[in-house]
Design a protein around this motif. Structure first.
Motif, PDB file in Angstrom:
ATOM      1  N   GLN A  33       1.508 -38.772 -18.853  1.00  0.00           N
ATOM      2  CA  GLN A  33       1.437 -37.348 -18.528  1.00  0.00           C
ATOM      3  C   GLN A  33       0.014 -36.923 -18.185  1.00  0.00           C
ATOM      4  O   GLN A  33      -0.191 -36.104 -17.282  1.00  0.00           O
ATOM      5  N   LYS A  67      -2.246 -32.391 -23.925  1.00  0.00           N
ATOM      6  CA  LYS A  67      -0.961 -33.096 -23.916  1.00  0.00           C
ATOM      7  C   LYS A  67      -0.556 -33.531 -25.325  1.00  0.00           C
ATOM      8  O   LYS A  67       0.636 -33.541 -25.666  1.00  0.00           O
ATOM      9  N   ASP A 119       0.800 -30.520 -26.960  1.00  0.00           N
ATOM     10  CA  ASP A 119       2.153 -30.285 -26.450  1.00  0.00           C
ATOM     11  C   ASP A 119       3.158 -31.212 -27.133  1.00  0.00           C
ATOM     12  O   ASP A 119       4.270 -30.796 -27.483  1.00  0.00           O
ATOM     13  N   GLY A 131       6.216 -30.179 -29.419  1.00  0.00           N
ATOM     14  CA  GLY A 131       7.569 -30.610 -29.088  1.00  0.00           C
ATOM     15  C   GLY A 131       8.271 -31.239 -30.281  1.00  0.00           C
ATOM     16  O   GLY A 131       9.460 -31.014 -30.508  1.00  0.00           O
ATOM     17  N   THR A 138       8.533 -38.061 -16.078  1.00  0.00           N
ATOM     18  CA  THR A 138       7.830 -36.954 -16.708  1.00  0.00           C
ATOM     19  C   THR A 138       8.680 -35.690 -16.705  1.00  0.00           C
ATOM     20  O   THR A 138       8.837 -35.016 -17.728  1.00  0.00           O
ATOM     21  N   LEU A 180      10.306 -33.989 -20.108  1.00  0.00           N
ATOM     22  CA  LEU A 180       9.946 -32.614 -20.477  1.00  0.00           C
ATOM     23  C   LEU A 180      11.180 -31.721 -20.537  1.00  0.00           C
ATOM     24  O   LEU A 180      11.282 -30.842 -21.391  1.00  0.00           O
ATOM     25  N   ASP A 204      11.661 -32.185 -24.494  1.00  0.00           N
ATOM     26  CA  ASP A 204      10.865 -31.032 -24.900  1.00  0.00           C
ATOM     27  C   ASP A 204      11.571 -29.717 -24.626  1.00  0.00           C
ATOM     28  O   ASP A 204      11.051 -28.652 -24.958  1.00  0.00           O
ATOM     29  N   LEU A 223      12.098 -27.977 -21.910  1.00  0.00           N
ATOM     30  CA  LEU A 223      11.381 -27.034 -21.066  1.00  0.00           C
ATOM     31  C   LEU A 223      12.194 -26.708 -19.821  1.00  0.00           C
ATOM     32  O   LEU A 223      12.918 -27.548 -19.298  1.00  0.00           O
ATOM     33  N   ILE A 258       7.901 -26.567 -16.804  1.00  0.00           N
ATOM     34  CA  ILE A 258       7.408 -27.897 -16.425  1.00  0.00           C
ATOM     35  C   ILE A 258       6.376 -27.766 -15.314  1.00  0.00           C
ATOM     36  O   ILE A 258       5.339 -28.439 -15.325  1.00  0.00           O
ATOM     37  N   ARG A 286       3.168 -26.619 -16.845  1.00  0.00           N
ATOM     38  CA  ARG A 286       2.512 -27.631 -17.670  1.00  0.00           C
ATOM     39  C   ARG A 286       1.892 -28.744 -16.831  1.00  0.00           C
ATOM     40  O   ARG A 286       0.800 -29.218 -17.128  1.00  0.00           O
ATOM     41  N   THR A 287       2.587 -29.159 -15.797  1.00  0.00           N
ATOM     42  CA  THR A 287       2.093 -30.286 -14.985  1.00  0.00           C
ATOM     43  C   THR A 287       1.159 -29.852 -13.868  1.00  0.00           C
ATOM     44  O   THR A 287       0.401 -30.663 -13.340  1.00  0.00           O
TER      45      THR A 287
END
Length: 201
Positions: A69, A99, A102, A106, A154, A158, A162, A164, A169, A172-173
């Motif tokens: 990630q 990360k 995060d 999570g 990924t 997520l 997670d 999301l 997402i 976050r990315t």
């Protein structure tokens, strides 16, 4: 020589320079979107990122996920890196810390959801010996998930681990929402093909 071989050869060229010159040249290449710069950065700093993640998370798979990630986020967010503000390694460490945070958050969410679900259902957690099909399903999905391209992995991790949304997402990315949707769509399609069945969107 194929494209991957050319990138590997170019990345190895960075290793022949003095450390300070190599790091400056590598950072500049990375910032301008040179794939050889990404490959060299990964070789140079993935062990550091992985070690930091392992120390905080205590799990090799989670540490590997965080490492992936970090470099995906760094690559897509490279326009935000400024070599004159500090070394690339320091910038990567900053992304790593976020990360890791995060990942820990999570875990907390998953634990809370598990506890809430267990309380609501008033049943004992599933014993693997009593429900082997569920365990097998999880193992099959995990096995097929790691075969997907990194970006698709990924997005799906997520989304499904997670919990999301695609918008979260993207935030976050650092990827455009359309890119996230595309990765999710292609990843789910490949999982459906490989597993035979998969829940519909």
């Amino acid at each position: 020589m194929n494209a991957c071989g050319m990138v590997d050869a170019a990345a190895e060229a960075y290793a022949d320079e003095a450390p300070s010159a190599r790091e400056e040249r590598l950072a500049a290449a990375f910032a301008r979107g040179d794939e050889a710069g990404l490959a060299a950065a990964y070789r140079a700093w993935a062990p550091l990122v992985r070690a930091l993640a392992w120390r905080s998370l205590g799990d090799a798979r989670d540490a590997e996920d965080v490492t992936q990630q970090v470099f995906v986020a760094a690559w897509y967010g490279r326009h935000g890196y400024r070599p004159q503000r500090g070394p690339l390694a320091g910038w990567l460490v900053g992304i790593t810390r976020r990360k890791i945070a995060d990942a820990l958050a999570g875990r907390t969410r998953r634990a809370e959801l598990t506890a809430a679900a267990g309380a609501a259902a008033a049943v004992r957690p599933c014993d693997p010996a009593a429900c082997p099909e569920a365990v097998l399903d999880r193992l099959l999905v995990r096995r097929e998930l790691v075969k997907l391209p990194p970006a698709q992995q990924t997005v799906l991790r997520l989304a499904y681990y997670d919990d999301l949304s695609q918008t979260q997402i993207a935030e976050r990315t650092g990827w455009p929402l359309g890119t996230v949707k595309s990765h999710a769509r292609r990843g789910l399609h490949r999982l459906r093909e490989n597993l035979g069945t998969w829940p519909e969107d």
